[in-house]
Motif scaffolding. Structure first.
Motif, PDB file in Angstrom:
ATOM      1  N   GLN A  11       0.712  -1.379  -0.092  1.00 23.72           N
ATOM      2  CA  GLN A  11       0.033  -0.013   0.003  1.00 23.72           C
ATOM      3  C   GLN A  11       0.909   1.316  -0.115  1.00 23.72           C
ATOM      4  OE1 GLN A  11      -2.267  -0.676   3.562  1.00 23.72           O
ATOM      5  NE2 GLN A  11      -4.090  -1.102   2.500  1.00 23.72           N
ATOM      6  N   VAL A  12       2.195   1.218   0.379  1.00 24.21           N
ATOM      7  CA  VAL A  12       2.963   2.323   0.588  1.00 24.21           C
ATOM      8  C   VAL A  12       3.138   3.048  -0.627  1.00 24.21           C
ATOM      9  CG1 VAL A  12       5.367   3.344   1.010  1.00 24.21           C
ATOM     10  CG2 VAL A  12       4.331   1.319   2.517  1.00 24.21           C
ATOM     11  N   PRO A  13       3.371   2.485  -1.982  1.00 19.40           N
ATOM     12  CA  PRO A  13       3.426   3.417  -3.177  1.00 19.40           C
ATOM     13  C   PRO A  13       2.431   4.106  -3.366  1.00 19.40           C
ATOM     14  CG  PRO A  13       4.426   1.058  -3.552  1.00 19.40           C
ATOM     15  CD  PRO A  13       3.827   1.340  -2.323  1.00 19.40           C
ATOM     16  N   GLY A  14       1.179   3.835  -3.300  1.00 16.58           N
ATOM     17  CA  GLY A  14      -0.044   4.404  -3.507  1.00 16.58           C
ATOM     18  C   GLY A  14      -0.151   5.453  -2.479  1.00 16.58           C
ATOM     19  N   LEU A  15       0.086   5.232  -1.308  1.00 16.65           N
ATOM     20  CA  LEU A  15       0.001   6.244  -0.236  1.00 16.65           C
ATOM     21  C   LEU A  15       1.109   7.356  -0.551  1.00 16.65           C
ATOM     22  CD1 LEU A  15      -0.925   7.298   2.437  1.00 16.65           C
ATOM     23  CD2 LEU A  15       0.589   5.911   3.648  1.00 16.65           C
ATOM     24  N   ILE A  16       2.181   6.919  -1.092  1.00 15.82           N
ATOM     25  CA  ILE A  16       3.300   8.214  -1.353  1.00 15.82           C
ATOM     26  C   ILE A  16       2.698   8.971  -2.561  1.00 15.82           C
ATOM     27  CG2 ILE A  16       5.434   8.539  -2.343  1.00 15.82           C
ATOM     28  CD1 ILE A  16       6.547   6.073  -0.742  1.00 15.82           C
ATOM     29  N   SER A  17       2.096   8.313  -3.541  1.00 16.60           N
ATOM     30  CA  SER A  17       1.417   9.024  -4.611  1.00 16.60           C
ATOM     31  C   SER A  17       0.622  10.121  -4.087  1.00 16.60           C
ATOM     32  CB  SER A  17       0.800   8.042  -5.529  1.00 16.60           C
ATOM     33  OG  SER A  17       1.921   7.371  -6.142  1.00 16.60           O
ATOM     34  N   LYS A  18      -0.374   9.546  -3.171  1.00 20.64           N
ATOM     35  CA  LYS A  18      -1.372  10.526  -2.783  1.00 20.64           C
ATOM     36  C   LYS A  18      -0.694  11.760  -1.717  1.00 20.64           C
ATOM     37  CE  LYS A  18      -5.289   7.081  -2.449  1.00 20.64           C
ATOM     38  NZ  LYS A  18      -5.871   6.271  -1.602  1.00 20.64           N
ATOM     39  N   LEU A  19       0.252  11.366  -1.073  1.00 19.23           N
ATOM     40  CA  LEU A  19       0.760  12.451  -0.452  1.00 19.23           C
ATOM     41  C   LEU A  19       1.649  13.390  -1.393  1.00 19.23           C
ATOM     42  CD1 LEU A  19       2.195  10.283   2.511  1.00 19.23           C
ATOM     43  CD2 LEU A  19       0.377  12.012   2.842  1.00 19.23           C
ATOM     44  N   ALA A  79       8.198  15.233   5.138  1.00 23.69           N
ATOM     45  CA  ALA A  79       8.811  14.046   6.168  1.00 23.69           C
ATOM     46  C   ALA A  79       8.082  12.888   6.301  1.00 23.69           C
ATOM     47  CB  ALA A  79       8.656  14.941   7.658  1.00 23.69           C
ATOM     48  N   MET A  80       6.640  12.723   6.020  1.00 27.35           N
ATOM     49  CA  MET A  80       6.123  11.666   5.935  1.00 27.35           C
ATOM     50  C   MET A  80       6.566  10.783   4.584  1.00 27.35           C
ATOM     51  SD  MET A  80       2.067  12.293   7.081  1.00 27.35           S
ATOM     52  CE  MET A  80       1.764  13.632   6.495  1.00 27.35           C
ATOM     53  N   ILE A  81       6.451  11.483   3.432  1.00 26.18           N
ATOM     54  CA  ILE A  81       6.887  10.702   2.341  1.00 26.18           C
ATOM     55  C   ILE A  81       8.471  10.264   2.416  1.00 26.18           C
ATOM     56  CG2 ILE A  81       7.631  11.208  -0.154  1.00 26.18           C
ATOM     57  CD1 ILE A  81       5.178  13.537  -0.282  1.00 26.18           C
ATOM     58  N   THR A  82       9.178  11.005   2.918  1.00 28.45           N
ATOM     59  CA  THR A  82      10.557  10.591   3.132  1.00 28.45           C
ATOM     60  C   THR A  82      10.574   9.204   4.275  1.00 28.45           C
ATOM     61  OG1 THR A  82      11.630  12.775   2.947  1.00 28.45           O
ATOM     62  CG2 THR A  82      13.108  11.120   4.261  1.00 28.45           C
ATOM     63  N   ASN A  83      10.000   9.393   5.085  1.00 31.25           N
ATOM     64  CA  ASN A  83       9.801   8.112   6.188  1.00 31.25           C
ATOM     65  C   ASN A  83       9.289   7.210   5.475  1.00 31.25           C
ATOM     66  OD1 ASN A  83      10.939   9.572   8.144  1.00 31.25           O
ATOM     67  ND2 ASN A  83       9.121  10.347   9.107  1.00 31.25           N
ATOM     68  N   LYS A  85       9.033   6.303   2.113  1.00 26.59           N
ATOM     69  CA  LYS A  85      10.062   5.605   1.197  1.00 26.59           C
ATOM     70  C   LYS A  85      11.308   4.892   2.037  1.00 26.59           C
ATOM     71  CE  LYS A  85       9.252   9.050  -2.600  1.00 26.59           C
ATOM     72  NZ  LYS A  85       9.940  10.226  -3.566  1.00 26.59           N
ATOM     73  N   GLN A  86      11.766   5.514   2.819  1.00 27.72           N
ATOM     74  CA  GLN A  86      12.770   4.963   3.875  1.00 27.72           C
ATOM     75  C   GLN A  86      12.363   3.497   4.327  1.00 27.72           C
ATOM     76  OE1 GLN A  86      16.296   5.709   3.981  1.00 27.72           O
ATOM     77  NE2 GLN A  86      16.158   3.723   4.614  1.00 27.72           N
ATOM     78  N   GLY A  87      11.091   3.581   4.947  1.00 22.95           N
ATOM     79  CA  GLY A  87      10.352   2.342   5.450  1.00 22.95           C
ATOM     80  C   GLY A  87      10.134   1.281   4.540  1.00 22.95           C
ATOM     81  N   LEU A  88       9.897   1.591   3.383  1.00 20.32           N
ATOM     82  CA  LEU A  88       9.826   0.728   2.301  1.00 20.32           C
ATOM     83  C   LEU A  88      11.170   0.179   1.692  1.00 20.32           C
ATOM     84  CD1 LEU A  88       7.767  -0.989   0.275  1.00 20.32           C
ATOM     85  CD2 LEU A  88       7.994   1.056  -1.282  1.00 20.32           C
ATOM     86  N   ALA A  89      12.075   1.067   1.500  1.00 18.86           N
ATOM     87  CA  ALA A  89      13.414   0.444   1.232  1.00 18.86           C
ATOM     88  C   ALA A  89      13.960  -0.380   2.171  1.00 18.86           C
ATOM     89  CB  ALA A  89      14.188   1.911   1.056  1.00 18.86           C
ATOM     90  N   ASP A  90      13.681  -0.106   3.558  1.00 14.39           N
ATOM     91  CA  ASP A  90      14.154  -0.952   4.574  1.00 14.39           C
ATOM     92  C   ASP A  90      13.617  -2.304   4.769  1.00 14.39           C
ATOM     93  OD1 ASP A  90      16.053   1.203   5.569  1.00 14.39           O
ATOM     94  OD2 ASP A  90      14.833   1.732   7.157  1.00 14.39           O
ATOM     95  N   PHE A  91      12.211  -2.300   4.386  1.00 12.06           N
ATOM     96  CA  PHE A  91      11.459  -3.523   4.226  1.00 12.06           C
ATOM     97  C   PHE A  91      12.054  -4.242   3.210  1.00 12.06           C
ATOM     98  CE2 PHE A  91       8.092  -5.932   2.601  1.00 12.06           C
ATOM     99  CZ  PHE A  91       7.742  -6.591   3.754  1.00 12.06           C
ATOM    100  N   GLU A  92      12.218  -3.650   1.879  1.00 10.47           N
ATOM    101  CA  GLU A  92      12.676  -4.584   0.849  1.00 10.47           C
ATOM    102  C   GLU A  92      13.992  -5.010   0.992  1.00 10.47           C
ATOM    103  OE1 GLU A  92      11.892  -1.340  -2.235  1.00 10.47           O
ATOM    104  OE2 GLU A  92      10.064  -2.308  -2.537  1.00 10.47           O
ATOM    105  N   GLN A  93      14.704  -4.261   1.883  1.00 12.37           N
ATOM    106  CA  GLN A  93      16.166  -4.635   2.033  1.00 12.37           C
ATOM    107  C   GLN A  93      16.130  -5.809   2.907  1.00 12.37           C
ATOM    108  OE1 GLN A  93      18.908  -1.901   3.921  1.00 12.37           O
ATOM    109  NE2 GLN A  93      20.576  -3.306   3.589  1.00 12.37           N
ATOM    110  N   GLN A  94      15.360  -6.066   3.920  1.00 10.05           N
ATOM    111  CA  GLN A  94      15.206  -6.987   4.840  1.00 10.05           C
ATOM    112  C   GLN A  94      14.569  -8.370   4.261  1.00 10.05           C
ATOM    113  OE1 GLN A  94      16.171  -7.083   8.114  1.00 10.05           O
ATOM    114  NE2 GLN A  94      15.747  -9.216   7.974  1.00 10.05           N
TER     115      GLN A  94
END
Length: 105
Positions: A11-19, A79-83, A85-94
């Motif tokens: 759901q994160v990419p869609g939320l980022i687009s909305k933000l 800040a929300m968008i950055t967080n 994106k970073q959270g998604l990148a961290d999740f994908e790395q994990q």
């Protein structure tokens, strides 16, 4: 302590687009409110000058102005968008690390 919300990774990419769309609107709002304070006087009489002053103060005058509110909104959205994106990148790395570990087992 900040409140937390759980968001599914898909759901994160869609939320980022909305933000990002909201961020663009906030930037437009900031430009609009900034323009209120820089309008040319309709006339040079005292009443016109006073009207311009009364419009300018709430629009651009200080920490409680509309411009300041728009800037705070912009900073929060960024800040929300950055967080996110970073959270998604961290999740994908994990996830990649987890899959790599599973393949070696």
């Amino acid at each position: 302590m900040a409140d937390r919300v759980m968001i599914k990774p898909d759901q994160v990419p869609g939320l980022i687009s909305k933000l990002e769309a909201e961020l663009e609107q906030a930037r437009e709002l900031r430009e609009y409110t900034s323009a209120i304070g820089t309008q040319d006087l309709p006339a040079s009489d005292p009443a016109s000058k006073e009207l311009a002053r009364r419009l300018d103060l709430p629009a651009t005058g200080g920490s409680t102005s509309l411009v300041a509110a728009a800037e705070k909104l912009i900073a929060s959205l960024e800040a929300m968008i950055t967080n996110l994106k970073q959270g998604l990148a961290d999740f994908e790395q994990q996830e990649r690390a987890n899959h790599g570990t599973m393949k070696r087992s």
